[in-house]
Design an enzyme around this catalytic site. Structure first.
Site, PDB file in Angstrom:
ATOM      1  N   GLU A   1      32.900  57.943  37.226  1.00  0.00           N
ATOM      2  CA  GLU A   1      34.090  57.991  38.134  1.00  0.00           C
ATOM      3  C   GLU A   1      35.260  57.268  37.736  1.00  0.00           C
ATOM      4  O   GLU A   1      35.794  56.090  38.609  1.00  0.00           O
ATOM      5  CB  GLU A   1      33.795  57.770  39.737  1.00  0.00           C
ATOM      6  CG  GLU A   1      32.864  58.840  39.898  1.00  0.00           C
ATOM      7  CD  GLU A   1      32.402  58.977  41.421  1.00  0.00           C
ATOM      8  OE1 GLU A   1      32.928  57.911  42.249  1.00  0.00           O
ATOM      9  OE2 GLU A   1      31.708  59.824  42.023  1.00  0.00           O
TER      10      GLU A   1
ATOM     11  N   GLU B   1      27.604  64.656  40.621  1.00  0.00           N
ATOM     12  CA  GLU B   1      27.016  64.185  42.142  1.00  0.00           C
ATOM     13  C   GLU B   1      27.518  65.337  42.913  1.00  0.00           C
ATOM     14  O   GLU B   1      28.880  65.769  42.852  1.00  0.00           O
ATOM     15  CB  GLU B   1      27.846  62.921  42.255  1.00  0.00           C
ATOM     16  CG  GLU B   1      27.091  61.626  41.724  1.00  0.00           C
ATOM     17  CD  GLU B   1      27.928  60.337  41.816  1.00  0.00           C
ATOM     18  OE1 GLU B   1      28.696  60.590  43.144  1.00  0.00           O
ATOM     19  OE2 GLU B   1      27.962  59.536  41.436  1.00  0.00           O
TER      20      GLU B   1
HETATM   21  O1  IFM Z   1      28.158  56.252  46.723  1.00  0.00           O
HETATM   22  C1  IFM Z   1      29.125  56.949  45.899  1.00  0.00           C
HETATM   23  C2  IFM Z   1      28.645  56.786  44.592  1.00  0.00           C
HETATM   24  O2  IFM Z   1      28.533  55.429  43.824  1.00  0.00           O
HETATM   25  C3  IFM Z   1      29.788  57.263  43.625  1.00  0.00           C
HETATM   26  N1  IFM Z   1      30.186  58.581  43.976  1.00  0.00           N
HETATM   27  C4  IFM Z   1      30.298  58.909  45.057  1.00  0.00           C
HETATM   28  C5  IFM Z   1      29.270  58.519  46.188  1.00  0.00           C
HETATM   29  C6  IFM Z   1      29.618  58.720  47.642  1.00  0.00           C
HETATM   30  O3  IFM Z   1      30.789  57.816  48.099  1.00  0.00           O
END
Ligand code: IFM
Length: 440
Positions: free
Chosen positions: A166, A351
């Site tokens: 990210e 994710e």
């Molecule tokens: O928990 C986070 C993760 O570390 C990175 N992506 C989003 C998730 C939820 O906020």
């Protein structure tokens, strides 16, 4: 669930994901201090000033946690390697840290789980933060050295690797909005961090290629952006939001350029000769990962660049994070990423998941909201596959309830409930539902 394996292409990878600082317990194994420890120690930054010192104690319970992954029938596990565990001062290897990831890797392989690593999921060693962290151009070299150190040890057994989880969060959220470590609100720091993240990403890819590694990708968090009204001002504001959130990083890696509208603001603050770095930034990738959770609604506010507000409280049903549930945004991103950035390159949802106020009742956790959320998002993926997007896998965030950064331990994203007093794990109804869906 409303799907099973046969609803997806052959060899589609079903996985789950976590990250090091959020689950391992950084008090253990000789890990160094990170900028999240100091950010959390500063009053007002993190709910109850909670840290990842103990987290889920995965450092000691990893075998049972890998059993949970295998028992659910997941094919792959997306984990991350903590820079501060591998190199506590950012540069000197820690044998205990390297041994930990070595054991973890073999543990996955013994259970038939494909190891999918992310090199950096946010725990920058404090010693490097002291030198300016992501603002310092030397970070690309430091990150390359870290990449070499850890992948020289476990790279021979990785199924896939991505450098930085990210980039938007590491850059903008942490240096412009101040919501994550190091908690800055500074446009010059932001411009430099966003560019250096890209150079570090490319340097890590080149380092791993030199080690002979394959199946390397990038992981981008994307948030679908929509204008609050049909006005021209909101359209302009929305385009800018889309640029600094979504298009900056994809543009850098896949087009060798940053969007013009964002450079109007960041341009004067960029590091010298930044235009010369795209050969590194564009190091070829084997796949592209998308982390997707929600959308945002944007309205113009010309008081100060970047000239917009994010409208709070959209009309759609929300998760425990207050995030609107909008699976259409995932479909849109999968199609747009293919059409505008990646072509035939394989796409992964690296994710997706939701936080929910889950409670244990009579020894079990009923979370129909999460089952519904996942059904809707898997359905969006299925539609995108049918419409030609080359999607090859989906990783549910997250295996365990864990440390949700500035929100501490309150927000529960896990398929498995964690009691943060006893550290006992209890698989939720969503875990059992996925297990049934994944049966062969
Ligand atoms: O928990 C986070 C993760 O570390 C990175 N992506 C989003 C998730 C939820 O906020």
């Amino acid at each position: 669930m409303k799907f099973n394996r046969s609803d997806f292409p052959d060899n589609f990878l079903f996985g789950t994901a976590t990250s090091a600082y959020q689950i391992e317990g950084h008090a253990f194994g000789g890990a160094g201090q990170t900028h999240w420890d100091t950010f959390a120690a500063t009053p007002g930054n993190v709910v109850r000033a909670e840290t990842g010192a103990i987290a889920c104690d995965h450092y000691h319970r990893w075998q049972a946690d890998l059993d949970l992954i295998a028992n659910a029938g997941f094919d792959a596990y997306r984990f991350s390697t903590s820079w501060a565990r591998v190199m506590p001062d950012g540069v000197t290897p820690n044998p205990q840290g390297l041994d930990f990831y070595d054991r973890l890797t073999d543990g996955m392989l013994e259970r038939g789980i494909k190891p999918c690593a992310t090199l950096y999921h946010w725990e920058l060693p404090s010693a490097l933060a002291d030198k300016g962290g992501w603002q310092n151009p030397d970070i690309a070299k430091w990150f390359g050295d870290f990449t070499h150190c850890i992948m020289n040890r476990i790279g021979d057994r990785m199924h896939s690797v991505a450098p930085i989880n990210e980039p938007w969060c590491v850059g903008w959220l942490s240096h412009f909005e101040g919501a994550h470590a190091p908690g800055l609100r500074d446009i010059r720091a932001t411009a430099r961090a966003m560019h250096h993240i890209m150079v570090a990403h490319g340097t890590a890819i080149q380092t791993m290629r030199a080690l002979g590694m394959t199946n390397l990708g990038g992981v981008f968090n994307l948030e679908w952006s929509e204008p609050a009204t049909n006005s021209a001002a909101d359209a302009t504001a929305n385009a800018l939001s889309d640029s600094y959130y979504n298009r900056f990083f994809l543009g850098g890696v896949f087009k060798g350029a940053y969007p013009d509208n964002i450079m109007e603001g960041l341009g004067p603050h960029m590091p010298d000769h930044w235009q010369d770095d795209f050969a590194t930034i564009q190091a070829p990738l084997d796949w592209c990962g998308i982390n997707y959770y929600t959308r945002r609604i944007v309205r113009s506010n010309t008081a100060a660049w970047p000239s917009h507000d994010v409208v709070p409280n959209g009309p759609l049903p929300k998760t425990q994070m207050g995030w609107e549930i909008y699976p259409e945004g995932l479909y849109n991103f999968l199609m747009r990423t293919k059409q505008e950035y990646t072509g035939d390159l394989p796409l992964f949802i690296t994710e997706n998941g939701m936080a929910n106020a889950d409670v244990i009742e009579n020894g079990s956790v009923d979370d129909p909201e999460r089952i519904d959320f996942l059904n809707q998002h898997f359905d969006a993926v299925r539609r995108a596959v049918a419409d030609g997007a080359p999607i090859e896998g989906f990783f549910v965030w997250s295996l365990l309830d864990n440390y949700e950064w500035a929100l501490g331990y309150e927000k529960r994203f896990g398929l498995v409930h964690v009691d943060f007093e006893t550290l006992q794990r209890t698989p939720k109804a969503s875990y059992h539902a996925l297990k049934s869906a994944l049966e062969r």
